[in-house]
Every structure is written in C-alpha cells, then in structure tokens.
Design an enzyme around this catalytic site. Structure first.
Site: not given
Ligand code: UDX
Length: 434
Positions: A152, A33, A255, A249, A261, A247, A258, A38, A202
């Site tokens: 995640r 890094d 947000g 809910k 963006k 996925f 990932c 860090k 991805k």
């Molecule tokens: C995500 C991808 O899942 C992961 O594979 C990737 O490499 C990075 O981006 P992450 O950003 O950690 O991971 O969050 P994730 O658990 O996917 O949730 C993303 C968003 O969706 C969050 O804001 C979460 O609250 C929302 N979400 C997720 C819902 O609103 N409902 C759901 O059922 C699942």
C-alpha cells in the site's frame, strides 16, 4: 539463505521499495532504470517518492554497498540470480493492462540472462503473462516466476518487511520455492502456486477490496436514507472475524494507482474467457455513482446550484500519507464540480503546483476564505486539528462536507458550522454565522 545477486528493473514505487527492502534483507541488489537523471539522483541518495522509511533504507543500502543504481538492464543482468520486473503496467486501451514495458525489458535482457536466473514478475500482470514471457524468452534454462506485490502506498516499506503473506508461482515449482526463500528473513507464510494462480491472487485480492469498499459505500447510502449511522453499522460488522475491521470506511470512492486499473483489467481478463463479471462491473459503476452522490451532496450544501459557488477543497491525494494523484477520487469529484461551474480553492499538505480547474494554495485557511462550503476529500489528520472557529470566521457559508467522516462533528458545530459526512446523521449549526 545466502545473499543473492538480484536485479530490479524499474525504480517506481514498487521497484524502489522492492530493491531497497531486498538489500535490507542482506541481498546484493542492482536497481535499473532508463531515466538517467533519476538514477543519478538515487545514487546520490535522493528519493523523490514520499514513502515512510524508504529514504533511510536507500541510504543504508548505498552505505553498505548492497544497493546500487544503474542505467541499462542488459549489462546489469549478466551475473544475476534473479531479475525482478517492476515496470509499470498501466491501464491500456479498453481497460486491459498495457504490457509494453514488460515486453520491451524481456526482449532487451532475454538472451543475456545467465542460465538458471529466475525472471520474476512483480508488476501486476494478467493471468497468462508468465507463460507469454517464458515464450518470449524462448529458453528452458530461465524459469519465469510470478511474485505479486501487496504494497500500500504510504506503508509500502512496512508492508514489504511485515507482509501478511508471500505468493510465488511458477510452472517450475523449485524456482518458485527458491524465490520464496529470498524472503526467509521475514516471518510470513509463503504460498507456492502454479503461475496462473499466483497471477490471479493479485487481481482477486485487489478486486475484493474494491468490492468491499463499493459495498460499504452502498450501505452508507442506505444509512442516509434509513436514518442509520455507518460508523456504528461498520463497527458492528467488523467484529465478525469473517468480515474483519479494516477497509470498511466509506468515502468519496476508491482510487489510486491499483484498484481502478486492476478492477478494469480483471473485467477484461474475464471477458477474454467469456465470463461476464457483473459483480465487479457493478462495483466499478457503484464507484462512479458514489462520486456523483458526493457531488450532489456538495451542490445541496450550496443551495442546489454549483455554478458560481466558491468551494474550499481540503485534500487532493487519493488517500492520506501520499502525494499520489493517480486516479484520485478527490480529483474526480473536483473535476465534476468544476465542470458544473464551481470555483475551487484547494489545499493538500503533500501536493503543490498547478492543477487544471482549481487554484492550489499552500495553507488550509486560504481554502476557507469566502468559501460557500468547505469539502474534505482526503483524510489527512491535520484537517482534524485546524482551528475550525477561525475557518468559520473566514467562510461565507456554514457548510462542511466531510466525505471521509474525518472530523469531529461536535468541533464543527461548536465553531458555528454545519457538518455532514457520508452515511452519518448531519450535525446542524447552532449559531448562524453571518
Ligand atoms: C492497494 C492495495 O491495498 C495493495 O495491497 C495493492 O498492492 C496496491 O493497491 P493502495 O493503492 O496504496 O493499495 O491503496 P489502499 O490503501 O488500498 O486504498 C485504496 C483506495 O481505497 C483509496 O482510494 C482509499 O482512500 C480507499 N479506501 C481504503 C477507502 O475508501 N476506505 C477504506 O476503508 C480503505
């Protein structure tokens, strides 16, 4: 496979998880890094990121000598067999991915990489980046391999060590296969692809998840208008194996670091080849509409006008299990509430410090004190187990807006409060609290 000498550049969420997990698979890993402080903290075993299991793996890696942290990529890569680029690729001007960090590191190490060393991109990069990196390095003896991460936050270690799949892509298929073998210990299918396909996997996966969530949030809105219950609708949908149960809910919008963006970046990638990806732009717009519907719901709960209303906010992180505030829907909703004149008192079990436009407190009950309404914005399990009768005593109003459908409406109603979620029937207070 025999342990490999691996260098990981960047010790953020992805880099540190990648380095610590590869060391736990038996490889000799050097994490690099530019942040000297860090690197000292990590070398002393201090992990700042809240990620279950990560600190343990770092400690174990340091103790076995398979993991070390250094400053200076140029020296670190001189005898590496693989170099993983795990530097940030934030959203740049106009929504495209900003590749400056990838370019800086590539320029720094390109000429000192040993012959045959695989240069691996883990950072999410637009399709075509492997080719660009290959051209920048300007060497035929250094294969560039795309190996996207699917981690995640909150379950990154478990995701790394128990992946659904490993994707490796390169125009040098032998190099791609060799990178795939670094994961031989893990019981996961390995998809070997050309570079462009691996890079697109991805984006295609993350954007599909965003589409799925925007769809669910739209169906939740329909449920409210039609008198249906999203919990039952998604249960009925989820048993269909083609759809799956996860996925599904609804919430205050999606947000995190990932999904926002990557959706913007893929729209840009599509534009660059004259494809108008309207389905994806609709999902992004729907996400903004969802935020606005949540704000309207909260406004309704305090009698229509937010100016001067005191709102208790439960949850600030973008999802439970993390202290990450990047592109948090909780902050997006809060900033609109604040702009409309609401006074915000907020609590999140993983977040402290000052946040503009709100008072952050260190106890959930302080949020309820004199509040006209309490709003759940992040699905922390501890909010379910609050003493809601005590919360009701402290509140001025009686409305709880549960944007994650987290709470048990019966508990809220028994406490003398009214509950409304997203896409579900309201549960009105039986006893009016004065
Ligand atoms: C995500 C991808 O899942 C992961 O594979 C990737 O490499 C990075 O981006 P992450 O950003 O950690 O991971 O969050 P994730 O658990 O996917 O949730 C993303 C968003 O969706 C969050 O804001 C979460 O609250 C929302 N979400 C997720 C819902 O609103 N409902 C759901 O059922 C699942």
């Amino acid at each position: 496979m025999t342990p490999a000498r691996i260098v990981v550049v960047g010790t953020g969420y992805v880099g540190l998880t990648t380095g610590a997990c590869l060391a736990s698979l038996g490889h000799n890993v050097t994490c690099v890094d530019v942040d000297r402080a860090k690197v000292s903290r990590l070398s002393a075993g201090r992990v700042d990121i809240l990620e279950p299991g990560l600190a343990d793996l770092v400690h174990r890696g340091l103790a076995t000598g398979r993991l070390r942290f250094v400053v200076g990529a140029r020296d670190a890569v001189r005898d590496a067999q693989a170099v993983f680029l795990c530097v940030p690729t934030p959203m740049g001007a106009g929504g495209s991915a900003d590749l400056r960090a990838v370019e800086v590191v590539t320029a720094e190490i390109g000429d000192v990489l040993p012959a045959g060393c695989a240069l691996v991109t883990k950072s999410t990069v637009p399709v075509g980046t492997s080719k660009r990196i290959q051209a920048m390095v300007g060497r035929t003896d250094v294969p560039v391999v795309s190996n996207p991460e699917f981690l995640r936050e909150g379950t990154a270690v478990a995701d790394f060590l128990g992946p659904d799949r490993i994707v490796v892509g390169s125009d040098d298929l032998a190099a791609a296969r060799w990178v795939g073998e670094l994961y031989a210990e893990l019981d996961a299918p390995v998809v070997v692809a050309d570079a462009a396909s691996a890079e697109l996997v991805k984006y295609a996966a993350n954007c599909y998840l965003a589409l799925k969530l925007s769809y669910v949030n739209s169906i939740a809105e329909l449920c409210e208008r039609l008198g249906a219950d999203i919990a039952l609708v998604t249960e009925g949908m989820g048993y269909d194996r083609r759809i799956g149960r996860t996925f599904l809910k609804p919430g205050p919008g999606w947000g995190g670091s990932c999904l926002p963006k990557d959706t913007s970046a893929l729209v840009k990638v599509a534009e660059s080849v004259n494809y108008d990806f309207t389905m994806l732009t609709s999902a992004i717009n729907e996400n903004i509409a969802q935020r606005d519907r949540i704000v309207a719901k909260i406004a309704g709960a305090v009698g229509g006008t937010l100016a001067g209303a005191r709102i208790g906010v439960l949850g600030l992180a973008f999802k439970a299990g993390t202290n990450d505030l990047r592109d948090s829907p909780a902050l997006a909703v809060s900033s609109v509430l604040c702009a409309l004149g609401a006074e915000l008192i907020a609590y999140d079990p993983a977040v402290d410090g000052e946040i503009a436009g709100m008072t952050v407190v260190d106890d959930a009950y302080q949020v309820a004190k004199d509040a006209d309404a309490v709003v759940v914005l992040t699905e922390w399990a501890e909010f379910k187990h609050l003493d809601w009768a005590a919360m009701a005593e402290l509140m001025d109003g009686i409305d709880v807006v549960d944007t994650r459908n987290l709470l048990d409406p019966r508990v809220i109603v028994d406490a003398g409060l009214s509950w409304q979620g997203v896409g579900r029937p309201r549960a009105a207070a039986r006893i009016k609290v004065s």
